[in-house]
Design a protein around this motif. Structure first.
Motif, mmCIF file in Angstrom:
data_model
loop_
_atom_site.group_PDB
_atom_site.id
_atom_site.type_symbol
_atom_site.label_atom_id
_atom_site.label_comp_id
_atom_site.label_asym_id
_atom_site.label_seq_id
_atom_site.Cartn_x
_atom_site.Cartn_y
_atom_site.Cartn_z
ATOM 1 N N GLY A 1 95.705 16.380 -0.465
ATOM 2 C CA GLY A 1 94.813 15.293 -0.811
ATOM 3 C C GLY A 1 95.007 14.953 -2.270
ATOM 4 O O GLY A 1 95.975 15.378 -2.906
ATOM 5 N N ALA A 2 94.074 14.203 -2.842
ATOM 6 C CA ALA A 2 94.200 13.819 -4.245
ATOM 7 C C ALA A 2 94.065 15.017 -5.171
ATOM 8 O O ALA A 2 94.768 15.109 -6.183
ATOM 9 N N ARG A 3 93.163 15.971 -4.840
ATOM 10 C CA ARG A 3 92.910 17.120 -5.703
ATOM 11 C C ARG A 3 93.116 18.452 -5.018
ATOM 12 O O ARG A 3 93.040 19.501 -5.666
ATOM 13 N N ARG B 1 89.682 18.246 8.879
ATOM 14 C CA ARG B 1 88.274 18.394 8.493
ATOM 15 C C ARG B 1 88.159 19.174 7.191
ATOM 16 O O ARG B 1 87.375 18.807 6.302
ATOM 17 N N VAL B 2 88.921 20.247 7.067
ATOM 18 C CA VAL B 2 88.877 21.034 5.841
ATOM 19 C C VAL B 2 89.346 20.209 4.653
ATOM 20 O O VAL B 2 88.757 20.265 3.564
ATOM 21 N N LEU B 3 90.388 19.407 4.839
ATOM 22 C CA LEU B 3 90.884 18.590 3.735
ATOM 23 C C LEU B 3 89.832 17.561 3.306
ATOM 24 O O LEU B 3 89.601 17.369 2.103
ATOM 25 N N ARG B 4 89.182 16.911 4.265
ATOM 26 C CA ARG B 4 88.129 15.948 3.920
ATOM 27 C C ARG B 4 87.002 16.632 3.141
ATOM 28 O O ARG B 4 86.533 16.132 2.114
ATOM 29 N N ALA B 5 86.575 17.767 3.646
ATOM 30 C CA ALA B 5 85.484 18.494 3.005
ATOM 31 C C ALA B 5 85.900 18.981 1.620
ATOM 32 O O ALA B 5 85.109 18.928 0.660
ATOM 33 N N ALA B 6 87.117 19.462 1.500
ATOM 34 C CA ALA B 6 87.594 19.985 0.223
ATOM 35 C C ALA B 6 87.692 18.890 -0.830
ATOM 36 O O ALA B 6 87.379 19.117 -2.007
ATOM 37 N N ALA C 1 85.825 16.222 -0.993
ATOM 38 C CA ALA C 1 84.449 15.943 -1.417
ATOM 39 C C ALA C 1 83.939 17.043 -2.341
ATOM 40 O O ALA C 1 83.269 16.775 -3.351
ATOM 41 N N ALA C 2 84.235 18.276 -2.003
ATOM 42 C CA ALA C 2 83.813 19.411 -2.835
ATOM 43 C C ALA C 2 84.462 19.353 -4.214
ATOM 44 O O ALA C 2 83.851 19.708 -5.226
ATOM 45 N N ALA C 3 85.709 18.910 -4.258
ATOM 46 C CA ALA C 3 86.416 18.822 -5.537
ATOM 47 C C ALA C 3 85.764 17.807 -6.464
ATOM 48 O O ALA C 3 85.656 18.031 -7.682
ATOM 49 N N THR D 1 81.830 20.963 3.945
ATOM 50 C CA THR D 1 81.690 20.467 2.577
ATOM 51 C C THR D 1 80.801 21.383 1.754
ATOM 52 O O THR D 1 81.110 21.712 0.601
ATOM 53 N N THR D 2 79.671 21.819 2.342
ATOM 54 C CA THR D 2 78.782 22.740 1.637
ATOM 55 C C THR D 2 79.497 24.044 1.314
ATOM 56 O O THR D 2 79.423 24.556 0.189
ATOM 57 N N LEU D 3 80.188 24.575 2.295
ATOM 58 C CA LEU D 3 80.890 25.847 2.117
ATOM 59 C C LEU D 3 81.937 25.746 1.016
ATOM 60 O O LEU D 3 82.022 26.600 0.124
ATOM 61 N N LEU D 4 82.739 24.695 1.056
ATOM 62 C CA LEU D 4 83.813 24.564 0.072
ATOM 63 C C LEU D 4 83.285 24.170 -1.300
ATOM 64 O O LEU D 4 83.899 24.524 -2.319
#
Length: 421
Positions: free
Chosen positions: A188-190, A205-210, A212-214, A280-283
């Protein structure tokens, strides 16, 4: 958010920054070495027998140090230039398993954009019977030419059948990219996400959440020492979850491993990636460890502050506070808390519900500090205690202008009031 009200499998009591703060900087014990063999996972060693004579020539009785260095240098150069054929050239076609493992490792390291990879021999090989033993240090990093290098060490074994040097055994690493199976990598971007799980929906899903977390953690990173060059998340299948970085404790859903200043890896259990919101919360919690610790191991006594700030940062939509308060209410109702806010990690054997309550108390303490003194001073206090290992009372006097004892007492009263609301 956890609508069911059941304890969230977020934390455990014995592994990783998220779990017990007892983790040391993890040193990998092996990587793919030479052009002859591939790593076997875990702490097992692989002994190669009957390998055709494909290594450098070595005169009888000569110490193999220089020949080993030659092999390692050629293998490293082939990896960095993306030369798969050169990387595999000396692995005979008859050694199918070794060649397959080496191919998988080359594929994963290339997908992760390995940018530095040097292999340095340590000392002089020692000989036992016809086998030579030699330690090798590896320096590597991903993504950018100026990336911060990580260090690893491997114990190698070499033989000289028919006058040619051969690598015959070495230990396996517990690093995710080094388990002999090609990982699927997405950027992803980050964030870079790599997975041993074949389900592309989980990886996406993990990439999307990560990502957002970043975004959330990059904002905090400006105050906490700067954002990492890039966040790395590894999604573990059932087998990998038990092996990568030594495996996680039973109650964990993810953990963070500090590797070097500015560099940490995050590992997520694929079975817990059940929704975008929860992921997202977890990451966000895990990335909070990445940015707040900066790749360093925090003081053991600062567990409450390290986990409290991770929960504080992860509470973007209020769901963390809701879940934590639920656990704290049950904990206090059972008279399990003596009012200490500077809690240590959950002892071994602690139930998931009680472990979550300890995280909740840590979070509510940090929230109290932010509410009373302001977020900026709360973060400054965190930096003093966790990043600079300043005593809590000294940090409190310096940052808050008051001794810690009355602050802790007021924080405990605030937590009891919140639990009764």
């Amino acid at each position: 958010m956890n609508p069911s009200g059941a304890p969230v499998r977020r934390f455990g009591a014995g592994h990783g920054v998220v779990l017990a703060l007892s983790v040391a900087v993890v040193t990998a014990v092996a990587v793919l070495l030479a052009q002859f063999v591939a790593v076997v996972p875990g702490d097992r060693a692989y002994a190669a027998a009957g390998i055709p004579a494909t290594g450098p020539m070595l005169p009888p009785g000569e110490n193999p140090l220089y020949a080993i260095q030659e092999v390692l240098e050629k293998q490293s150069a082939a990896l960095l230039r993306g030369d798969r054929a050169g990387y595999l050239r000396a692995i005979p076609a008859t050694q199918g398993e070794l060649r397959a493992q080496a191919t998988a490792r080359f594929t994963t390291l290339t997908a992760l954009r390995v940018r530095k990879w040097t292999m340095t021999t340590i000392g002089i090989p020692g000989r036992v019977d016809d086998i030579w033993k030699l330690s090798v240090d590896i320096s590597y990093c991903f993504d950018r030419d100026d990336c911060a290098p990580l260090d690893a060490r491997v114990e190698t074994r070499w033989a000289v059948p028919d006058g040619r040097l051969q690598l015959v055994a070495y230990e396996g690493s517990d690093r995710p990219w080094d388990d002999g199976t090609a990982l699927v990598v997405k950027d992803g971007a980050r964030v870079t996400v790599a997975s041993a799980d074949a389900d592309p929906a989980i990886l996406d899903r993990v990439l999307r959440a990560a990502e957002a977390a970043a975004v959330t953690n990059d904002r905090f990173a400006t105050t906490l020492g700067g954002a990492p060059q890039r966040y790395h998340v590894y999604v573990a299948g059932d087998e990998e979850w038990l092996e990568w970085y030594g495996g996680a404790s039973e109650n964990a859903a993810a953990f963070t491993i500090p590797l070097a200043p500015g560099v940490s890896d995050v590992v997520v259990d694929h079975g817990t990636v059940t929704s975008d919101g929860w992921a997202t919360t977890l990451l966000t919690h895990e990335f909070a460890h990445v940015v707040s610790l900066g790749g360093e191991n925090p003081p053991y006594s600062a567990w409450w502050l390290t986990e409290g700030i991770a929960e504080y940062i992860a509470n973007t939509d209020g769901s963390v506070l809701e879940d934590d308060l639920r656990s704290v209410r049950r904990y206090l109702a059972a008279s399990k808390w003596d009012g200490t806010v500077t809690l240590g990690p959950p002892p071994s054997g602690t139930s998931l519900a009680d472990a979550n309550a300890r995280y909740g108390i840590a979070f509510l303490t940090v929230q109290y500090l932010a509410d009373r003194f302001g977020e900026e001073r709360m973060l400054a206090f965190f930096t003093q205690v966790v990043r600079r290992d300043v005593a809590v009372d000294a940090a409190s006097r310096s940052v808050f202008g008051t001794a810690w004892s009355p602050v802790a007492k007021d924080a405990a009263s605030s937590i009891r009031a919140a639990a009764q609301a």
